[in-house]
Design a protein around this motif. Sequence first.
Motif, PDB file in Angstrom:
ATOM      1  N   LYS A 159       0.843  -1.212   0.000  1.00  0.00           N
ATOM      2  CA  LYS A 159       0.000   0.000   0.000  1.00  0.00           C
ATOM      3  C   LYS A 159       0.870   1.251   0.000  1.00  0.00           C
ATOM      4  CE  LYS A 159      -0.387  -0.004   5.068  1.00  0.00           C
ATOM      5  NZ  LYS A 159       0.439  -1.211   5.322  1.00  0.00           N
ATOM      6  N   ILE A 160       0.312   2.367  -0.509  1.00  0.00           N
ATOM      7  CA  ILE A 160       1.038   3.634  -0.501  1.00  0.00           C
ATOM      8  C   ILE A 160       0.276   4.662   0.327  1.00  0.00           C
ATOM      9  CG2 ILE A 160       2.233   3.312  -2.711  1.00  0.00           C
ATOM     10  CD1 ILE A 160       0.064   5.137  -3.962  1.00  0.00           C
ATOM     11  N   TYR A 161       1.039   5.526   0.956  1.00  0.00           N
ATOM     12  CA  TYR A 161       0.462   6.593   1.756  1.00  0.00           C
ATOM     13  C   TYR A 161       0.196   7.801   0.867  1.00  0.00           C
ATOM     14  CZ  TYR A 161       0.013  10.311   5.227  1.00  0.00           C
ATOM     15  OH  TYR A 161      -0.440  11.366   5.962  1.00  0.00           O
ATOM     16  N   ILE A 162      -0.973   8.384   1.006  1.00  0.00           N
ATOM     17  CA  ILE A 162      -1.344   9.581   0.257  1.00  0.00           C
ATOM     18  C   ILE A 162      -1.548  10.727   1.246  1.00  0.00           C
ATOM     19  CG2 ILE A 162      -3.055  10.656  -1.267  1.00  0.00           C
ATOM     20  CD1 ILE A 162      -1.367   8.524  -2.648  1.00  0.00           C
ATOM     21  N   ASP A 163      -0.841  11.821   1.013  1.00  0.00           N
ATOM     22  CA  ASP A 163      -0.988  12.987   1.891  1.00  0.00           C
ATOM     23  C   ASP A 163      -2.427  13.486   1.873  1.00  0.00           C
ATOM     24  OD1 ASP A 163       1.680  13.006   2.651  1.00  0.00           O
ATOM     25  OD2 ASP A 163       2.292  14.262   0.952  1.00  0.00           O
ATOM     26  N   PRO A 164      -2.909  14.019   2.989  1.00  0.00           N
ATOM     27  CA  PRO A 164      -4.313  14.453   3.092  1.00  0.00           C
ATOM     28  C   PRO A 164      -4.779  15.376   1.979  1.00  0.00           C
ATOM     29  CG  PRO A 164      -3.298  14.472   5.250  1.00  0.00           C
ATOM     30  CD  PRO A 164      -2.200  14.168   4.267  1.00  0.00           C
ATOM     31  N   GLN A 165      -3.911  16.305   1.521  1.00  0.00           N
ATOM     32  CA  GLN A 165      -4.338  17.270   0.505  1.00  0.00           C
ATOM     33  C   GLN A 165      -4.573  16.636  -0.864  1.00  0.00           C
ATOM     34  OE1 GLN A 165      -1.400  17.129   2.020  1.00  0.00           O
ATOM     35  NE2 GLN A 165       0.285  17.992   0.791  1.00  0.00           N
ATOM     36  N   PHE A 166      -4.126  15.378  -1.049  1.00  0.00           N
ATOM     37  CA  PHE A 166      -4.308  14.715  -2.341  1.00  0.00           C
ATOM     38  C   PHE A 166      -5.370  13.626  -2.294  1.00  0.00           C
ATOM     39  CE2 PHE A 166       0.195  16.103  -2.303  1.00  0.00           C
ATOM     40  CZ  PHE A 166       0.096  17.051  -3.300  1.00  0.00           C
ATOM     41  N   ARG A 167      -6.047  13.506  -1.168  1.00  0.00           N
ATOM     42  CA  ARG A 167      -7.114  12.516  -1.042  1.00  0.00           C
ATOM     43  C   ARG A 167      -8.435  13.093  -1.518  1.00  0.00           C
ATOM     44  NH1 ARG A 167      -5.683  11.179   5.260  1.00  0.00           N
ATOM     45  NH2 ARG A 167      -3.483  10.582   4.919  1.00  0.00           N
ATOM     46  N   LEU A 168      -9.300  12.237  -2.003  1.00  0.00           N
ATOM     47  CA  LEU A 168     -10.650  12.655  -2.356  1.00  0.00           C
ATOM     48  C   LEU A 168     -11.410  12.996  -1.073  1.00  0.00           C
ATOM     49  CD1 LEU A 168     -11.450   9.955  -5.053  1.00  0.00           C
ATOM     50  CD2 LEU A 168     -10.853  12.344  -5.447  1.00  0.00           C
TER      51      LEU A 168
END
Length: 272
Positions: free
Chosen positions: A161-170
Motif C-alpha cells: 500500500k502507498i500513503y497519500i498525503d491528506p491534501q491529495f485525497r478525495l
Amino acid sequence: MSIDQFGIHIGSLYLRFYGMILMLGVVAAAYFASYEAKRRGKNVDFIWDSLLWVVIAGIIGARIWHIFTPPPSMVAQGITTKYYLTHPLEALSTWQGGLGIAGAVIGGMIALYFLCRKHEQDFLTWVDIIIPGVALAQAIGRWGNFINQEVYGAPTNLPWKIYIDPQFRLPEYADVAYYHPLFLYESLWNLASFLFLVWLARRYGDQLKPGDLLLTYLIAYPFMRIILDFLRLDASQVAGININQTAMIVVLVAAVGVLIYRHRFADRRKAA
C-alpha cells in the motif's frame, strides 16, 4: 537553486519532476525505436526527425482527451468540458495536469501516419517499430504519478500500500491514509508488455504481419486498464459510464477481431 517534493527551482524557472519523468520515457522510447529500426534495416533518422511532431501531437491528443473526459473530482470543482471550452487558456494549461494516455497514443499515431505518407514510408511497419517503446515510455511515465500522488486506487492494507498525503485525497476518503498503487500496477504491466512485444518481434518476426505488434499492444494495454479501473476512485464519467473503461473494451474487442481476421479468415480467402 532549491528542490521541493514536486520539482526543482532554478531562479524563476521551475522544472517539475513529473515532466522530467515523462520526457525520460519519451527519450527511452525513441532510443529503443532507433535501435529496432536499425535492426530491421530502416533509416534511423526517420525516428529522430519525427520525434518532435509525434510528441507534440501526443500532448495535444492527451489534453483533448482530458478536456472531454474530466474526472468527477474536477467536475465537482466546476472544471467541466464546458468550462474548458469557455476558458481556452485553461484548456492549454497542460502544466497544471490533465493528460489522457489514450489521447496521447491516438495523437501520436495520427502524426506518425501523416509523416509516413509525407516520406513515403509504410505506416504499419513503422508503428510496429515504435509501439514497444510506447509501452516502455508508459512504464516510466507512470512514476510521475507517484511524484504527484495521483492515480491511486481504492483503500487497502496490503503490504505494498502507498500513503497519500491528506491534501491529495478525495473528500470522501479524507480519513483514509493508504491506497492501492495503481500507477505501480500499470507501470509493471506496461514493462511486461514492452518485454513481451520485443520477444514477440524477435521470436515470430517472420510470421507477423505489419501492424500485428500494434494490435497486440491494443489488446494488452486495454486488458490491464479495464481491470485496474475497477479499483480507480476517480474514474472519468461520461453520461454515467466509465468512459475510459468503456473505450478500452471497444478497442480490445476490435483489436482481437482484426488480429483473428487477418491471420485466419483473410489468409483463407487468399488461399481460396
